[in-house]
Design a protein around this motif. Structure first.
Motif, PDB file in Angstrom:
ATOM      1  N   ASN A  57       0.901  -1.321  -0.179  1.00  0.00           N
ATOM      2  CA  ASN A  57      -0.269  -0.101   0.009  1.00  0.00           C
ATOM      3  C   ASN A  57       1.276   1.414  -0.067  1.00  0.00           C
ATOM      4  O   ASN A  57       0.524   2.102  -0.806  1.00  0.00           O
ATOM      5  CB  ASN A  57      -0.946   0.082   1.834  1.00  0.00           C
ATOM      6  N   LEU A  58       1.856   1.078   0.974  1.00  0.00           N
ATOM      7  CA  LEU A  58       3.318   2.355   1.165  1.00  0.00           C
ATOM      8  C   LEU A  58       3.450   2.962  -0.275  1.00  0.00           C
ATOM      9  O   LEU A  58       3.474   3.648  -0.677  1.00  0.00           O
ATOM     10  CB  LEU A  58       3.885   2.406   2.288  1.00  0.00           C
ATOM     11  N   GLY A  59       3.889   1.771  -1.389  1.00  0.00           N
ATOM     12  CA  GLY A  59       4.382   1.252  -2.319  1.00  0.00           C
ATOM     13  C   GLY A  59       3.897   1.869  -3.009  1.00  0.00           C
ATOM     14  O   GLY A  59       3.769   3.248  -3.915  1.00  0.00           O
ATOM     15  N   TYR A  60       1.867   1.236  -3.578  1.00  0.00           N
ATOM     16  CA  TYR A  60       1.611   2.077  -4.136  1.00  0.00           C
ATOM     17  C   TYR A  60       1.331   3.940  -4.719  1.00  0.00           C
ATOM     18  O   TYR A  60       1.217   4.167  -5.001  1.00  0.00           O
ATOM     19  CB  TYR A  60       0.413   1.585  -4.007  1.00  0.00           C
ATOM     20  N   ASN A  61       1.369   4.090  -2.487  1.00  0.00           N
ATOM     21  CA  ASN A  61       0.633   5.806  -2.946  1.00  0.00           C
ATOM     22  C   ASN A  61       1.718   6.777  -2.970  1.00  0.00           C
ATOM     23  O   ASN A  61       1.495   7.441  -3.686  1.00  0.00           O
ATOM     24  CB  ASN A  61       0.469   5.791  -0.586  1.00  0.00           C
ATOM     25  N   LEU A  62       2.732   6.139  -2.913  1.00  0.00           N
ATOM     26  CA  LEU A  62       4.312   6.846  -3.478  1.00  0.00           C
ATOM     27  C   LEU A  62       3.823   6.667  -4.522  1.00  0.00           C
ATOM     28  O   LEU A  62       4.478   7.932  -4.979  1.00  0.00           O
ATOM     29  CB  LEU A  62       5.504   5.971  -2.297  1.00  0.00           C
ATOM     30  N   SER A  63       3.833   6.170  -5.454  1.00  0.00           N
ATOM     31  CA  SER A  63       3.824   5.885  -6.715  1.00  0.00           C
ATOM     32  C   SER A  63       2.271   6.786  -7.293  1.00  0.00           C
ATOM     33  O   SER A  63       2.988   7.393  -8.578  1.00  0.00           O
ATOM     34  CB  SER A  63       3.514   4.580  -7.475  1.00  0.00           C
ATOM     35  N   GLU A  64       2.084   7.094  -6.609  1.00  0.00           N
ATOM     36  CA  GLU A  64       0.717   7.655  -6.678  1.00  0.00           C
ATOM     37  C   GLU A  64       1.137   9.514  -7.181  1.00  0.00           C
ATOM     38  O   GLU A  64       0.737  10.521  -7.912  1.00  0.00           O
ATOM     39  CB  GLU A  64      -0.271   7.797  -6.289  1.00  0.00           C
ATOM     40  N   VAL A  65       2.157  10.019  -5.803  1.00  0.00           N
ATOM     41  CA  VAL A  65       3.022  11.225  -5.696  1.00  0.00           C
ATOM     42  C   VAL A  65       4.057  11.109  -6.805  1.00  0.00           C
ATOM     43  O   VAL A  65       4.793  12.110  -6.214  1.00  0.00           O
ATOM     44  CB  VAL A  65       2.502  11.805  -4.300  1.00  0.00           C
ATOM     45  N   LYS A  66       4.505  10.288  -6.947  1.00  0.00           N
ATOM     46  CA  LYS A  66       5.981  10.208  -7.677  1.00  0.00           C
ATOM     47  C   LYS A  66       7.595  10.345  -6.878  1.00  0.00           C
ATOM     48  O   LYS A  66       8.139  11.157  -7.358  1.00  0.00           O
ATOM     49  CB  LYS A  66       6.074  11.562  -8.599  1.00  0.00           C
ATOM     50  N   LYS A  67       6.788   9.584  -6.070  1.00  0.00           N
ATOM     51  CA  LYS A  67       7.633   9.414  -5.019  1.00  0.00           C
ATOM     52  C   LYS A  67       8.615   8.348  -5.244  1.00  0.00           C
ATOM     53  O   LYS A  67       9.064   7.329  -4.557  1.00  0.00           O
ATOM     54  CB  LYS A  67       7.848   9.545  -3.604  1.00  0.00           C
ATOM     55  N   PHE A  68       9.116   7.441  -6.095  1.00  0.00           N
ATOM     56  CA  PHE A  68       8.941   6.249  -7.338  1.00  0.00           C
ATOM     57  C   PHE A  68      10.612   5.493  -6.541  1.00  0.00           C
ATOM     58  O   PHE A  68      10.631   4.422  -5.960  1.00  0.00           O
ATOM     59  CB  PHE A  68       9.981   6.254  -8.510  1.00  0.00           C
ATOM     60  N   ASP A  69      11.780   6.247  -6.170  1.00  0.00           N
ATOM     61  CA  ASP A  69      12.561   5.663  -5.299  1.00  0.00           C
ATOM     62  C   ASP A  69      12.614   5.316  -3.373  1.00  0.00           C
ATOM     63  O   ASP A  69      12.490   3.776  -3.488  1.00  0.00           O
ATOM     64  CB  ASP A  69      13.720   6.412  -4.881  1.00  0.00           C
ATOM     65  N   GLU A  70      11.443   5.767  -3.354  1.00  0.00           N
ATOM     66  CA  GLU A  70      10.660   5.046  -1.448  1.00  0.00           C
ATOM     67  C   GLU A  70       9.943   4.436  -2.031  1.00  0.00           C
ATOM     68  O   GLU A  70      10.012   3.436  -0.964  1.00  0.00           O
ATOM     69  CB  GLU A  70       9.979   6.899  -0.985  1.00  0.00           C
ATOM     70  N   ALA A  71       9.273   4.317  -2.863  1.00  0.00           N
ATOM     71  CA  ALA A  71       8.392   3.120  -3.457  1.00  0.00           C
ATOM     72  C   ALA A  71       9.137   2.321  -3.828  1.00  0.00           C
ATOM     73  O   ALA A  71       8.068   0.974  -2.932  1.00  0.00           O
ATOM     74  CB  ALA A  71       7.690   4.055  -3.996  1.00  0.00           C
ATOM     75  N   GLN A  72       9.783   1.837  -4.445  1.00  0.00           N
ATOM     76  CA  GLN A  72      10.722   0.870  -4.528  1.00  0.00           C
ATOM     77  C   GLN A  72      10.863   0.561  -3.119  1.00  0.00           C
ATOM     78  O   GLN A  72      11.429  -1.276  -3.099  1.00  0.00           O
ATOM     79  CB  GLN A  72      11.271   0.942  -5.558  1.00  0.00           C
ATOM     80  N   SER A  73      11.796   0.970  -2.481  1.00  0.00           N
ATOM     81  CA  SER A  73      11.742   0.273  -1.252  1.00  0.00           C
ATOM     82  C   SER A  73      10.482  -0.627  -0.947  1.00  0.00           C
ATOM     83  O   SER A  73      11.179  -1.833  -0.025  1.00  0.00           O
ATOM     84  CB  SER A  73      12.673   1.784  -0.479  1.00  0.00           C
ATOM     85  N   PHE A  74       9.906   0.280  -0.816  1.00  0.00           N
ATOM     86  CA  PHE A  74       8.266  -0.718   0.251  1.00  0.00           C
ATOM     87  C   PHE A  74       8.122  -2.012  -0.324  1.00  0.00           C
ATOM     88  O   PHE A  74       7.842  -3.492   0.073  1.00  0.00           O
ATOM     89  CB  PHE A  74       7.433   0.327   0.103  1.00  0.00           C
ATOM     90  N   PHE A  75       8.530  -1.662  -2.243  1.00  0.00           N
ATOM     91  CA  PHE A  75       8.107  -2.616  -3.064  1.00  0.00           C
ATOM     92  C   PHE A  75       9.097  -3.833  -2.902  1.00  0.00           C
ATOM     93  O   PHE A  75       8.653  -5.472  -2.888  1.00  0.00           O
ATOM     94  CB  PHE A  75       8.410  -2.670  -4.268  1.00  0.00           C
ATOM     95  N   VAL A  76      10.370  -3.685  -2.073  1.00  0.00           N
ATOM     96  CA  VAL A  76      10.870  -4.977  -2.367  1.00  0.00           C
ATOM     97  C   VAL A  76      11.356  -5.274  -1.170  1.00  0.00           C
ATOM     98  O   VAL A  76      11.115  -6.773  -0.673  1.00  0.00           O
ATOM     99  CB  VAL A  76      12.864  -4.167  -2.026  1.00  0.00           C
ATOM    100  N   LYS A  77      10.750  -4.199   0.148  1.00  0.00           N
ATOM    101  CA  LYS A  77      10.689  -5.182   1.669  1.00  0.00           C
ATOM    102  C   LYS A  77       9.336  -6.607   1.329  1.00  0.00           C
ATOM    103  O   LYS A  77       9.257  -7.057   2.019  1.00  0.00           O
ATOM    104  CB  LYS A  77       9.975  -4.178   2.453  1.00  0.00           C
ATOM    105  N   ALA A  78       8.387  -5.627   0.721  1.00  0.00           N
ATOM    106  CA  ALA A  78       7.474  -6.814   0.569  1.00  0.00           C
ATOM    107  C   ALA A  78       7.893  -8.458  -0.176  1.00  0.00           C
ATOM    108  O   ALA A  78       6.878  -9.185  -0.065  1.00  0.00           O
ATOM    109  CB  ALA A  78       6.325  -5.892  -0.320  1.00  0.00           C
ATOM    110  N   LEU A  79       8.377  -7.928  -1.230  1.00  0.00           N
ATOM    111  CA  LEU A  79       8.662  -8.914  -1.947  1.00  0.00           C
ATOM    112  C   LEU A  79       9.334  -9.833  -0.724  1.00  0.00           C
ATOM    113  O   LEU A  79       9.801 -11.185  -1.071  1.00  0.00           O
ATOM    114  CB  LEU A  79       9.653  -8.509  -3.514  1.00  0.00           C
TER     115      LEU A  79
END
Length: 516
Positions: free
Chosen positions: A194-216
């Motif tokens: 959810n955090l990665g998705y929300n961050l992607s909505e506001v163009k904070k892609f590096d932060e979003a990627q870090s949460f996707f990595v944690k989720a994976l």
């Protein structure tokens, strides 16, 4: 069907064999697992838990079982069931001072209120849930606080990123404190995604990627649904970065998992986003391909029904051909029967169209001119005082007293107090500080109603105005409209609505949608 019967019998036998040593926690966790897969199977387990909890005096598990029933009703879009079972869970938890049970009930109340568009009530319920467990530092407490924080997200739009980020981070913080590692990881996967998705909505892609990595890193190989979610949300992130090639790659991975394990709802979302990604690439062939797949998935239920009907009709046609060869007389009978059915169907359709036109005409008149008041009827309760004596037909009231009552009624109508439940002549007269016979006489003289007619007319006129002016009200269930206007039941509201407007409320709403 046979598997369900065997499963049901197995549960009954198991319940009988182990009734003396019933493991409530294990059975509750099992029912919770089933809820996200098959709510009907979960209901079987929950009914056993409820029966055992009543017999063994386990109110905490009784409350939790009703909470899960509320959750299952929510999954099936049964708003009344959701709120009814949540209310049962809340009542049992309050009687036994069980804070986690109250928090669970408030969470379901808040979630359902949000779905009904009652945002203020939703915030209140969710905040009550948090207050119940703010000092609960057990695994259950952290899990509940995190779940409630996540529930707040459905009330926020994309522009409220700061609030969304705050609630999401609070949810992660609570989940990280859960000691049960499998449960903690399962909850954290969704929170990180959810955090990665929300961050992607506001163009904070590096932060979003870090949460996707944690989720994976946390999602297990067997947790196919969550893995599909993560891959899809990574694809969404790349799409937001205007990298359609990478978006397509991750969408395709997510689609393969969703297709392999039958996650049809997820497939609808993925194919829609694939269509958009291929559109960015200018790949018209794949745009059309996934547009078609998306439409097919959306119509899958209707399509399957249509296929079954077509198969039945084809079989009938084949039988008809065989019968036609064997017997000309039988074929005539079948043709006659079909003709009769068509005629009956035509009559039914004609009557339905006529009834709709009639409803539309009546609603249009109400829409333009308002509700026509019903004729005054004598109410036996208003012709006798509390001692049983008859009240004179003509009551002498001073002009000052009459004006006082009229002013009080004006205030009563303006504050919508007539929508309160259990409203009566006695509590209205007490509020106005007059006796009931004076109140009834003034209402009869100036409103041309008896007291009950007066209240019902105000209530129905109020809800008709709401339905006319606010389309959101047309989406509410009839029982919710009944509650808003103080009626004790769906049927009582429907009877009075039809009596005053001439149309059942559901037919009124349908006709209103067609003219406004």
């Amino acid at each position: 069907m046979e598997k369900k019967i065997i499963f049901f019998l197995f549960l009954i036998i198991s319940n009988f064999m182990f009734s003396q040593n019933f493991d409530f926690e294990r059975q509750y966790k099992y029912a919770r697992t089933l809820s996200s897969k098959n709510p009907d199977s979960s209901e079987i387990v929950l009914n056993i838990i409820i029966d055992s909890a009543v017999r063994k005096n386990q109110p905490n598990y009784l409350a939790k079982a009703y909470y899960l029933k509320s959750f299952n009703s929510y999954l099936k879009s049964d708003a009344k069931g959701t709120l009814d079972f949540a209310e049962k869970a809340l009542k049992i938890s309050t009687e036994n001072n069980y804070s986690p049970g109250k928090a669970l009930a408030y969470r379901m109340q808040g979630t359902q209120y949000a779905k009904l568009g009652l945002l203020k009530e939703s915030f209140q319920s969710l905040n009550k849930g948090l207050s119940e467990i703010k000092n609960e530092n057990t695994d259950e407490g952290h899990e509940l606080k995190g779940m409630i924080y996540n529930s707040f997200l459905i009330l926020l739009n994309q522009n409220e990123y700061q609030k969304k980020a705050s609630y999401s981070k609070n949810a992660v913080r609570e989940f990280q404190q859960i000691k049960n590692i499998p449960r903690r990881n399962e909850l954290l996967v969704s929170a990180y995604t959810n955090l990665g998705y929300n961050l992607s909505e506001v163009k904070k892609f590096d932060e979003a990627q870090s949460f996707f990595v944690k989720a994976l890193a946390l999602v297990g190989n067997d947790n196919h649904y969550l893995k599909s979610n993560i891959l899809h949300d990574i694809g969404f992130s790349f799409s937001q970065q205007k990298k359609p090639d990478s978006a397509v790659l991750y969408y395709q991975k997510a689609l393969k998992i969703a297709s392999d394990y039958g996650f049809n709802e997820k497939k609808i979302e993925i194919t829609k986003n694939l269509e958009e990604a291929y559109n960015q690439l200018g790949d018209i062939q794949n745009v059309q391909k996934y547009k078609l797949k998306n439409l097919e998935l959306k119509d899958s239920v209707a399509y399957n029904q249509k296929m079954a009907v077509n198969k039945t009709l084809n079989q009938k046609e084949e039988n008809f051909d065989r019968q036609l060869i064997r017997s000309h007389s039988v074929s005539k009978g079948l043709i006659a029967a079909c003709t009769l059915l068509l005629l009956i169907l035509g009559v039914v359709i004609f009557k339905m169209i006529s009834l709709r036109k009639k409803h539309k005409k009546a609603v249009a008149q109400i829409y333009q001119q308002g509700i026509t008041p019903v004729a005054y009827e004598e109410d036996p309760q208003e012709t006798e005082d509390q001692s049983g004596n008859n009240i004179p037909a003509d009551i002498k009231i001073s002009p000052e007293a009459e004006q006082h009552i009229l002013h009080g009624l004006q205030t009563f109508e303006g504050s919508f107090d007539f929508n309160h439940k259990n409203i009566s002549r006695y509590n209205v007269s007490n509020t106005l500080n007059v006796n009931t016979k004076y109140l009834s006489a003034v209402i009869k003289k100036h409103k041309s109603f008896n007291f009950n007619q007066y209240i019902n007319h105000l209530r129905i006129n109020y809800i008709v105005d709401k339905l006319k002016s606010d389309p959101q009200y047309r989406k509410y269930k009839i029982n919710h409209l009944a509650e808003l206007t103080g009626y004790s039941s769906h049927s009582a509201f429907s009877i009075e609505f039809k009596k005053i407007t001439g149309i059942h409320p559901s037919a009124f709403i349908k006709a209103l949608d067609s003219i406004s």
